[in-house]
Design an enzyme around this catalytic site. Sequence first.
Site, mmCIF file in Angstrom:
data_model
loop_
_atom_site.group_PDB
_atom_site.id
_atom_site.type_symbol
_atom_site.label_atom_id
_atom_site.label_comp_id
_atom_site.label_asym_id
_atom_site.label_seq_id
_atom_site.Cartn_x
_atom_site.Cartn_y
_atom_site.Cartn_z
ATOM 1 N N HIS A 26 4.736 0.170 0.463
ATOM 2 C CA HIS A 26 5.376 -0.638 1.501
ATOM 3 C C HIS A 26 4.425 -1.723 1.993
ATOM 4 C CE1 HIS A 26 3.490 2.717 3.689
ATOM 5 N NE2 HIS A 26 3.352 1.886 4.698
ATOM 6 N N ASP A 71 0.365 4.828 2.013
ATOM 7 C CA ASP A 71 -0.491 5.410 3.056
ATOM 8 C C ASP A 71 -1.280 6.605 2.517
ATOM 9 O OD1 ASP A 71 0.674 3.684 4.911
ATOM 10 O OD2 ASP A 71 2.187 5.152 5.497
ATOM 11 N N HIS A 123 0.816 -1.218 0.000
ATOM 12 C CA HIS A 123 0.000 0.000 0.000
ATOM 13 C C HIS A 123 0.844 1.260 0.000
ATOM 14 C CE1 HIS A 123 0.896 -0.681 4.247
ATOM 15 N NE2 HIS A 123 0.662 0.615 4.461
ATOM 16 N N ARG A 172 4.800 5.547 14.647
ATOM 17 C CA ARG A 172 4.733 6.147 13.310
ATOM 18 C C ARG A 172 4.200 7.566 13.369
ATOM 19 N NH1 ARG A 172 0.889 3.839 8.510
ATOM 20 N NH2 ARG A 172 -0.280 5.737 8.797
HETATM 21 C C1 SIN Z 1 2.718 0.742 7.941
HETATM 22 O O1 SIN Z 1 2.146 0.270 6.985
HETATM 23 O O2 SIN Z 1 2.693 1.930 8.211
HETATM 24 C C2 SIN Z 1 3.475 -0.175 8.860
HETATM 25 C C3 SIN Z 1 4.794 -0.559 8.356
HETATM 26 C C4 SIN Z 1 5.490 -1.483 9.305
HETATM 27 O O3 SIN Z 1 4.971 -1.732 10.383
HETATM 28 O O4 SIN Z 1 6.559 -1.964 8.979
#
Ligand code: SIN
Length: 280
Positions: A255, A101, A99, A270
């Site tokens: 990612h 974000d 995806h 995050r």
């Molecule tokens: C995310 O998709 O923001 C998480 C990425 C992760 O936990 O490595």
Amino acid sequence: MSTTSIRIKPVNGAGAYVSGIDLNRLDKPTINLLITALGDNGVLFFREQSIKPEKHIELAECFGKININRFFSPVQEHPQIAQVLKEPSQEKNIGENWHTDHSYDQIPALGSILVARDLPSRGGDTLFAGMFAAYEGLSDDMKSKIAGLTATHSSRHVFGAAAFDDGDDRTGRLGNSEKATQDSVHPVVITHPVSGRKAIYVNPEFTVRINDMPEAKSDALLQLLYAHCQQKNYIHRFNWQPGSVAFWDNRATWHKALNDYPGQRRLMHRITVEGERLFA
Ligand code: SIN
């Protein structure tokens, strides 16, 4: 801090490792260098950082306004920081599918800064796919086929009520399914606002259709693009260690968080930085 000590080492696929830097102490020239490096490489990886939540917030604010996440639980006393959490008892993790974000927002997020807090003894890597290289690797025929197309993105099927009704596990999540009403339209190929390079801007998790074409044709084209973008040569696998930080640019990468550590805890902090409207 002088920028002369900083080394930026691009890797195959997506991203660059940055060394000779302390993320607690950034001056204006270093911030500018990181903005350019992020725009060029799509994701920056840092090792051996010791960054407290207050400094994580300060760091993110160097790159833009913080987007307070409406779906993930915040870190106590720091609403700017979202927890990306999987407890030992949970089966699902956050972000397991490829995806980008916030592509469901009309003005999508620039990127996120993820700090490792509690890692499983093994596993839990994150894969990044480079959308500049993926675009450049398309045939001329495909490039002209997708030029000028737009796609619709949505959060409803991922964060909406149906996702939770489906038996989804809420630990680490706020719920807030009533806030999952975002739909947005973006070009299928965007021009990156910093690097000026073209990037593919559809993703398997949030893109629901390519506009102005029959559903079957849209599905087939999306599947072709997704298969293309998932080729090994566009992907870098990042192995988290204590002190690791990754800063990715949503306009240049996809990612995916690997869910291969059953029975173990993984906690990441995050912060997402707001971006700007995207153009072809
Ligand atoms: C995310 O998709 O923001 C998480 C990425 C992760 O936990 O490595």
